[in-house]
Design an enzyme around this catalytic site. Structure first.
Site, PDB file in Angstrom:
ATOM      1  CD  GLU A  78      -3.144  -1.087   2.084  1.00  0.00           C
ATOM      2  OE1 GLU A  78      -2.935  -0.612   3.246  1.00  0.00           O
ATOM      3  OE2 GLU A  78      -4.161  -1.705   2.024  1.00  0.00           O
ATOM      4  CD  GLU A 123      -3.890  -6.239   2.707  1.00  0.00           C
ATOM      5  OE1 GLU A 123      -4.436  -5.466   3.378  1.00  0.00           O
ATOM      6  OE2 GLU A 123      -2.455  -5.953   2.785  1.00  0.00           O
TER       7      GLU A 123
HETATM    8  C1  BG6 Z   1      -4.357  -2.944   4.909  1.00  0.00           C
HETATM    9  C2  BG6 Z   1      -2.783  -3.518   5.124  1.00  0.00           C
HETATM   10  O1  BG6 Z   1      -4.498  -1.581   4.879  1.00  0.00           O
HETATM   11  O2  BG6 Z   1      -5.370  -3.160   5.545  1.00  0.00           O
HETATM   12  C3  BG6 Z   1      -2.978  -4.262   6.325  1.00  0.00           C
HETATM   13  O3  BG6 Z   1      -2.237  -3.489   4.102  1.00  0.00           O
HETATM   14  C4  BG6 Z   1      -4.143  -4.125   7.209  1.00  0.00           C
HETATM   15  O4  BG6 Z   1      -1.754  -4.452   6.991  1.00  0.00           O
HETATM   16  C5  BG6 Z   1      -5.478  -4.221   6.600  1.00  0.00           C
HETATM   17  O5  BG6 Z   1      -4.149  -5.060   8.527  1.00  0.00           O
HETATM   18  C6  BG6 Z   1      -6.705  -4.311   7.272  1.00  0.00           C
HETATM   19  O6  BG6 Z   1      -6.673  -3.013   8.256  1.00  0.00           O
HETATM   20  P1  BG6 Z   1      -6.819  -3.220   9.793  1.00  0.00           P
HETATM   21  O7  BG6 Z   1      -6.623  -1.685  10.022  1.00  0.00           O
HETATM   22  O8  BG6 Z   1      -8.265  -3.557   9.979  1.00  0.00           O
HETATM   23  O9  BG6 Z   1      -5.642  -4.190  10.130  1.00  0.00           O
END
Ligand code: BG6
Length: 467
Positions: free
Chosen positions: A173, A361
């Protein structure tokens, strides 16, 4: 879906491994981030200080559970596992001449376990962390020398894992830099000008890593990774439509360089307008042109709404959030759930770049309940994943998008990046670990584990599940 579609799962070193100071590992920037919550911001301390609670230090203790964890991922049928290498296991301070052999051996074992489970590793080189030593001694990415240190690290792992890893991502990201530069660089209080200077160095480092990787193994597939916070104009008011374009431009700033090989005309106008032109050296632009990525990795959790109208109710979200969308429901953490948005994201990115895409993701953070009998009935997560898979299938099968794979986030429960909590769980495997430090560390497949197992076994045909 095509036969070799990479159904998988994703994690990151600092959110899952723990073992923060084991076997010669150095302090990473992520090791200095305290635990927070939905209402309490995480704090970034000046090094690891006594009396603070740092969730990365133990995380889900993958460091000691990797064999069992990867075996479970294999049982689920995963074709790939996206995780990252902790740069500080390999170069503890960042500027050493020689790598830390014990750190390299750890990933030898992880990749061996993946191979035995029939899982292809997909490796992020820097997932929201870097050696704290580079921040203290060199001012992190503000200093061009950090490119040199990063490339030394890349060369070490590219050579070591040449025949074990094929898929790589440079920075997780990377577009987060415009919103929370301290996460990507460990630097606080940067001016805008400094942010864009640091970003220029990261983009150069990424381009150089792509060229180097291809030299070391021409079969490597090296991608970029951006958060894709898709945004809609609030309505057809032209100013809102323009506002949406401008909101998205802040993200394309990065992908245009990494995918097309250079800063866009708009990016240059933006520098001029605000006096943000980064200093460059002769040859930089050529390097950016040469280092285009092979594919686009992106995260997709939720969509946003762009509006010029003031005083609108806002929604939370990964990175930016936005105006609340009355057509969508939100997660317990306020992120607006929008499966159709995933199809829109896939279409938009493919139309713009015509490069293979990889959803690295996607997932639902929720406070799961471990029942006395060891079950976790996460029907809401099944519903979320199912709805998103339906849409990605439409993008592939009806719209012709070239999609390499899909790796739901936090496949094994891990520490949230945003809040530092264990409680915000994404996993299909439950880890018995709580924010107050209690828990046995034991792993329990959730209902979603068995559902995803069927999805993978049927190559995405069987999406039925209890919702
Ligand atoms: C993304 C990241 O922003 O979202 C992860 O690459 C992160 O590292 C994921 O964990 C989910 O966000 P959060 O804040 O719910 O952990």
């Amino acid at each position: 879906m095509k036969e070799n579609f990479l159904w998988g799962g994703a994690a990151a070193a600092n959110q899952i491994e723990g073992g923060w100071d084991m076997d010669g590992k150095g302090v990473s920037t992520a090791d200095c981030l305290t635990r927070g919550s939905l209402t309490k911001k995480r704090e970034y301390t000046d090094g690891v200080l006594p009396g603070y609670d740092y969730p990365s230090h133990e995380a889900s203790d993958f460091y000691h559970h990797y064999e069992e964890d990867i075996r479970l991922l294999g049982e689920m049928g995963l074709k790939c596992f996206r995780t990252s290498i902790a740069w500080t296991r390999i170069f503890p301070e960042g500027d050493e001449e020689e790598p830390n052999e014990a750190g390299l051996e750890f990933y030898d074992k992880v990749f061996e376990a993946c191979k035995n489970a029939g899982i292809e590793p997909v490796i992020t080189l820097s997932h929201f962390e870097m050696p704290y030593g580079l921040v203290k001694k060199y001012n992190s990415w503000l200093n061009r020398r950090t490119i040199e240190f990063f490339i030394r690290y890349c060369e070490t792992v590219f050579r070591r894992y040449r025949d074990k890893v094929k898929y790589w991502l440079t920075f997780n990201e990377i577009n987060f830099m415009s919103f929370h530069p301290e996460i990507g660089s460990g630097l606080r209080g940067l001016t805008q000008k400094e942010v864009y200077q640091a970003v220029h160095h990261m983009l150069l480092a990424s381009a150089r890593a792509v060229c180097l990787g291809h030299e070391i193994n021409p079969d490597f597939r090296i991608g970029m990774m951006m958060a894709y916070p898709l945004s809609y104009p609030e309505n057809c008011r032209p100013e809102n439509v323009l506002c949406q374009i401008q909101d998205m431009d802040r993200h394309y700033y990065y992908s245009d360089v990494q995918v097309r090989g250079g800063y866009s005309a708009k990016a240059r106008k933006f520098w001029e307008r605000y006096g943000l032109t980064p200093s460059m050296e002769p040859g930089d632009e050529e390097e950016l042109r040469a280092g285009c990525v092979d594919f686009i990795g992106f995260s997709y959790y939720q969509s946003n709404v762009s509006s010029v109208e003031k005083g609108k109710e806002r929604a939370a979200g990964n990175m930016t959030g936005g105006v609340k969308n009355p057509y969508l429901k939100a997660s317990q953490w306020g992120w607006q759930i929008d499966p159709v948005g995933l199809r829109i994201a896939l279409n938009t990115l493919y139309d713009r770049y015509q490069k293979p895409l990889f959803i690295v993701e996607n997932g639902l953070g929720a406070a799961d309940q471990l029942e006395k009998d060891g079950h976790v009935h996460d029907t809401y997560r099944i519903a979320y994943l199912k709805a998103h898979i339906e849409q990605l299938k439409l993008a592939v099968e009806e719209d012709g998008v070239d999609l390499i794979g899909y790796t739901p986030w936090g496949i094994i429960d891990l520490v949230s990046a945003g809040t530092g909590e264990m409680k915000k769980r994404y996993g299909l495997i439950y880890v018995d670990k709580n924010d107050d430090g209690t828990g046995t560390g034991k792993r329990y497949p959730k209902d979603s584990f068995y559902w995803y197992q069927k999805v993978i076994a049927s190559n995405g045909e069987d999406l039925d599940g209890q919702e």
